[in-house]
Design a protein around this motif. Structure first.
Motif, PDB file in Angstrom:
ATOM      1  N   VAL A  23       0.031  14.200  -5.319  1.00 14.63           N
ATOM      2  CA  VAL A  23       0.363  12.791  -5.124  1.00 14.63           C
ATOM      3  C   VAL A  23       1.382  12.572  -4.012  1.00 14.63           C
ATOM      4  O   VAL A  23       1.428  11.508  -3.392  1.00 14.63           O
ATOM      5  N   HIS A  24       2.189  13.573  -3.709  1.00 11.58           N
ATOM      6  CA  HIS A  24       3.229  13.414  -2.682  1.00 11.58           C
ATOM      7  C   HIS A  24       2.694  13.573  -1.262  1.00 11.58           C
ATOM      8  O   HIS A  24       3.404  13.243  -0.305  1.00 11.58           O
ATOM      9  N   GLY A  25       1.490  14.105  -1.089  1.00 11.69           N
ATOM     10  CA  GLY A  25       0.889  14.206   0.227  1.00 11.69           C
ATOM     11  C   GLY A  25       1.356  15.423   1.008  1.00 11.69           C
ATOM     12  O   GLY A  25       2.177  16.216   0.539  1.00 11.69           O
ATOM     13  N   TYR A  26       0.823  15.571   2.225  1.00 11.52           N
ATOM     14  CA  TYR A  26       1.063  16.764   3.032  1.00 11.52           C
ATOM     15  C   TYR A  26       1.621  16.423   4.422  1.00 11.52           C
ATOM     16  O   TYR A  26       1.492  17.206   5.358  1.00 11.52           O
ATOM     17  N   ALA A  27       2.251  15.276   4.563  1.00 10.19           N
ATOM     18  CA  ALA A  27       2.819  14.878   5.844  1.00 10.19           C
ATOM     19  C   ALA A  27       4.013  15.775   6.194  1.00 10.19           C
ATOM     20  O   ALA A  27       4.625  16.398   5.318  1.00 10.19           O
ATOM     21  N   PRO A  28       4.373  15.845   7.483  1.00  8.69           N
ATOM     22  CA  PRO A  28       5.546  16.634   7.872  1.00  8.69           C
ATOM     23  C   PRO A  28       6.811  16.207   7.133  1.00  8.69           C
ATOM     24  O   PRO A  28       7.680  17.043   6.840  1.00  8.69           O
ATOM     25  N   GLU A  29       6.929  14.916   6.828  1.00 11.87           N
ATOM     26  CA  GLU A  29       8.105  14.441   6.094  1.00 11.87           C
ATOM     27  C   GLU A  29       8.185  15.072   4.707  1.00 11.87           C
ATOM     28  O   GLU A  29       9.281  15.319   4.189  1.00 11.87           O
ATOM     29  N   GLU A  30       7.031  15.345   4.106  1.00  6.18           N
ATOM     30  CA  GLU A  30       7.028  15.972   2.781  1.00  6.18           C
ATOM     31  C   GLU A  30       7.521  17.412   2.868  1.00  6.18           C
ATOM     32  O   GLU A  30       8.259  17.878   2.001  1.00  6.18           O
ATOM     33  N   SER A 179       8.671   5.042 -12.876  1.00  5.67           N
ATOM     34  CA  SER A 179       7.548   5.023 -13.816  1.00  5.67           C
ATOM     35  C   SER A 179       6.218   4.898 -13.087  1.00  5.67           C
ATOM     36  O   SER A 179       5.206   5.478 -13.498  1.00  5.67           O
ATOM     37  N   GLN A 180       6.207   4.148 -11.992  1.00  7.68           N
ATOM     38  CA  GLN A 180       4.976   4.008 -11.214  1.00  7.68           C
ATOM     39  C   GLN A 180       4.600   5.329 -10.539  1.00  7.68           C
ATOM     40  O   GLN A 180       3.420   5.689 -10.445  1.00  7.68           O
ATOM     41  N   LEU A 181       5.597   6.079 -10.077  1.00  9.19           N
ATOM     42  CA  LEU A 181       5.335   7.411  -9.534  1.00  9.19           C
ATOM     43  C   LEU A 181       4.711   8.304 -10.598  1.00  9.19           C
ATOM     44  O   LEU A 181       3.722   9.005 -10.346  1.00  9.19           O
ATOM     45  N   VAL A 182       5.292   8.299 -11.802  1.00 10.12           N
ATOM     46  CA  VAL A 182       4.776   9.120 -12.901  1.00 10.12           C
ATOM     47  C   VAL A 182       3.327   8.740 -13.208  1.00 10.12           C
ATOM     48  O   VAL A 182       2.467   9.613 -13.392  1.00 10.12           O
ATOM     49  N   PRO A 237      13.155  10.052  -1.101  1.00  4.94           N
ATOM     50  CA  PRO A 237      11.932  10.124  -0.298  1.00  4.94           C
ATOM     51  C   PRO A 237      10.679  10.449  -1.109  1.00  4.94           C
ATOM     52  O   PRO A 237       9.592   9.963  -0.794  1.00  4.94           O
ATOM     53  N   MET A 238      10.824  11.274  -2.162  1.00  2.00           N
ATOM     54  CA  MET A 238       9.673  11.583  -3.004  1.00  2.00           C
ATOM     55  C   MET A 238       9.138  10.320  -3.673  1.00  2.00           C
ATOM     56  O   MET A 238       7.924  10.074  -3.717  1.00  2.00           O
ATOM     57  N   VAL A 239      10.040   9.499  -4.210  1.00  2.00           N
ATOM     58  CA  VAL A 239       9.616   8.246  -4.844  1.00  2.00           C
ATOM     59  C   VAL A 239       9.070   7.280  -3.799  1.00  2.00           C
ATOM     60  O   VAL A 239       8.007   6.668  -3.982  1.00  2.00           O
ATOM     61  N   ALA A 240       9.771   7.152  -2.683  1.00  2.00           N
ATOM     62  CA  ALA A 240       9.371   6.186  -1.646  1.00  2.00           C
ATOM     63  C   ALA A 240       8.004   6.490  -1.068  1.00  2.00           C
ATOM     64  O   ALA A 240       7.292   5.572  -0.618  1.00  2.00           O
ATOM     65  N   ALA A 241       7.601   7.760  -1.095  1.00  2.00           N
ATOM     66  CA  ALA A 241       6.330   8.149  -0.486  1.00  2.00           C
ATOM     67  C   ALA A 241       5.119   7.519  -1.168  1.00  2.00           C
ATOM     68  O   ALA A 241       4.049   7.424  -0.562  1.00  2.00           O
ATOM     69  N   VAL A 242       5.278   7.088  -2.430  1.00  2.00           N
ATOM     70  CA  VAL A 242       4.130   6.497  -3.134  1.00  2.00           C
ATOM     71  C   VAL A 242       4.218   4.975  -3.170  1.00  2.00           C
ATOM     72  O   VAL A 242       3.429   4.326  -3.853  1.00  2.00           O
ATOM     73  N   ALA A 244       3.403   2.597  -0.992  1.00  2.00           N
ATOM     74  CA  ALA A 244       2.192   1.900  -0.551  1.00  2.00           C
ATOM     75  C   ALA A 244       1.081   2.031  -1.586  1.00  2.00           C
ATOM     76  O   ALA A 244       0.359   1.061  -1.870  1.00  2.00           O
ATOM     77  N   GLN A 245       0.941   3.236  -2.171  1.00  2.00           N
ATOM     78  CA  GLN A 245      -0.082   3.434  -3.201  1.00  2.00           C
ATOM     79  C   GLN A 245       0.163   2.527  -4.401  1.00  2.00           C
ATOM     80  O   GLN A 245      -0.769   1.921  -4.938  1.00  2.00           O
ATOM     81  N   ALA A 246       1.426   2.454  -4.832  1.00  2.00           N
ATOM     82  CA  ALA A 246       1.759   1.663  -6.013  1.00  2.00           C
ATOM     83  C   ALA A 246       1.528   0.176  -5.776  1.00  2.00           C
ATOM     84  O   ALA A 246       0.990  -0.534  -6.635  1.00  2.00           O
ATOM     85  N   VAL A 247       1.933  -0.300  -4.605  1.00  2.00           N
ATOM     86  CA  VAL A 247       1.751  -1.721  -4.290  1.00  2.00           C
ATOM     87  C   VAL A 247       0.268  -2.049  -4.161  1.00  2.00           C
ATOM     88  O   VAL A 247      -0.214  -3.063  -4.686  1.00  2.00           O
ATOM     89  N   THR A 248      -0.480  -1.197  -3.482  1.00  2.00           N
ATOM     90  CA  THR A 248      -1.912  -1.417  -3.319  1.00  2.00           C
ATOM     91  C   THR A 248      -2.629  -1.430  -4.666  1.00  2.00           C
ATOM     92  O   THR A 248      -3.558  -2.217  -4.887  1.00  2.00           O
ATOM     93  N   ALA A 249      -2.179  -0.576  -5.582  1.00  2.00           N
ATOM     94  CA  ALA A 249      -2.793  -0.508  -6.906  1.00  2.00           C
ATOM     95  C   ALA A 249      -2.341  -1.629  -7.826  1.00  2.00           C
ATOM     96  O   ALA A 249      -2.830  -1.742  -8.957  1.00  2.00           O
ATOM     97  N   GLY A 250      -1.418  -2.474  -7.360  1.00  2.00           N
ATOM     98  CA  GLY A 250      -0.938  -3.578  -8.168  1.00  2.00           C
ATOM     99  C   GLY A 250       0.049  -3.185  -9.251  1.00  2.00           C
ATOM    100  O   GLY A 250       0.293  -3.958 -10.183  1.00  2.00           O
ATOM    101  N   LEU A 251       0.637  -2.006  -9.115  1.00  2.00           N
ATOM    102  CA  LEU A 251       1.595  -1.552 -10.122  1.00  2.00           C
ATOM    103  C   LEU A 251       2.964  -2.202  -9.933  1.00  2.00           C
ATOM    104  O   LEU A 251       3.718  -2.356 -10.889  1.00  2.00           O
ATOM    105  N   GLY A 252       3.316  -2.543  -8.710  1.00  2.00           N
ATOM    106  CA  GLY A 252       4.599  -3.165  -8.427  1.00  2.00           C
ATOM    107  C   GLY A 252       4.493  -4.004  -7.170  1.00  2.00           C
ATOM    108  O   GLY A 252       3.497  -3.939  -6.443  1.00  2.00           O
ATOM    109  N   THR A 253       5.514  -4.795  -6.914  1.00  2.00           N
ATOM    110  CA  THR A 253       5.541  -5.641  -5.724  1.00  2.00           C
ATOM    111  C   THR A 253       6.411  -4.998  -4.647  1.00  2.00           C
ATOM    112  O   THR A 253       7.291  -4.170  -4.955  1.00  2.00           O
TER     113      THR A 253
END
Length: 292
Positions: A23-30, A179-182, A237-242, A244-253
């Protein structure tokens, strides 16, 4: 170093495998985040774990090599076999460990952890950290790790429990984004709460001498370097990385995420505190029963 089935050299990619599901991805930032995490958690993860020179050690799920550096530094002269399912991560890991003082022989292998290309009873020790929580079936992985471990050899496993986060000042928004990350990790096929299952999971996989202990990372204004390295450079950064996914999925604003991340950062500043609990398990592969 040729310990693979059929005499394969470990520097080869032995089979095509999927790198999806992390879920955290493989970008250089990760990769940079994982390095900060490894440095800040060196005491939590590695204290009390050293291997004799010449030991053949499997690092299961080495990622970009952040933990590999600490393994090689703490146990000089070991023969390390580092495996991962992502080719890019293995390339980064190989570059990261170059020049580690006293490092012994290192082999690299791209493979799935639930189907390792090694004979039974190959390794003296197995080390795995922050990996099982991302597996669709971590029990299968533990069973496979037991298979390739020699009788009497040790397994060390470390996992974090994101549901154990505490911070001051407390923040409903920070807790919401965690919680949205989890939830996203679970939807990706992982088990973000696997850390609290370590003892029964290791026992079910057939290990003996199972011992699990909590290890907590705590930061406050009296530990500014740790607060920066762990909270600001790793956890946030680990939490922030998701986001866009969370907002797109409608989990949070977006507004909730902005507030939540700001409050997490505030916990690393003056007047703030942050803690997170990790669990480290130690176990061994049973010796054969004595002949009657």
């Amino acid at each position: 170093m040729t310990v693979g089935r059929g005499g394969h050299v470990l520097e080869e990619s032995l089979r095509p495998v999927s790198a999806a599901g992390y879920v955290h991805g493989y970008a250089p930032e990760e990769a940079a985040r994982l390095a900060s995490q490894a440095d800040s958690l060196a005491e939590v993860v590695h204290a009390g774990t050293t291997y004799p020179a010449g030991s053949l050690v499997l690092e299961a799920g080495c990622g970009a090599g952040a933990q590999s550096v600490h393994l090689l530094t703490a146990s000089r002269g070991i023969r390390l076999v580092a495996v991962d399912r992502c080719a890019r991560s293995l390339e980064l890991a190989r570059n990261r460990v170059r020049g580690v003082p006293g490092a012994g022989e290192v082999g690299w292998c791209r493979t799935d952890l639930a189907s390792l290309p090694f004979p039974d009873d190959t390794f003296d020790h197995v080390f795995v950290s922050f990996v099982l929580e991302h597996q669709t079936d971590p029990q299968d992985v533990l069973t496979e790790l037991r298979r390739v471990l020699r009788p009497g050899g040790s397994l060390t496993v470390v996992e974090g429990d994101n549901d154990s986060v505490g911070l001051h000042p407390d923040s409903p928004d920070a807790r919401a984004v965690i919680s949205q990350l989890v939830l996203l990790q679970a939807l990706a096929g992982g088990n973000p709460l696997f850390a609290r299952q370590l003892q029964p999971a290791l026992t079910e996989a057939g290990f003996t001498g199972v011992h699990v202990e909590p290890r907590t990372v705590y930061t406050d204004a009296g530990r500014p370097d740790l607060a920066r390295l762990f909270v600001l450079d790793s956890y946030v950064p680990m939490v922030a990385a998701v986001r866009a996914q969370a907002v797109t999925a409608g989990l949070g604003t977006p507004e909730q995420w902005d507030r939540g991340l700001a409050d997490l950062r505030a916990s690393a500043g003056d007047g703030g505190t942050f803690y997170l609990t990790f669990f480290r398990g130690r176990a061994a592969k049973p010796l054969p029963a004595p002949s009657p």
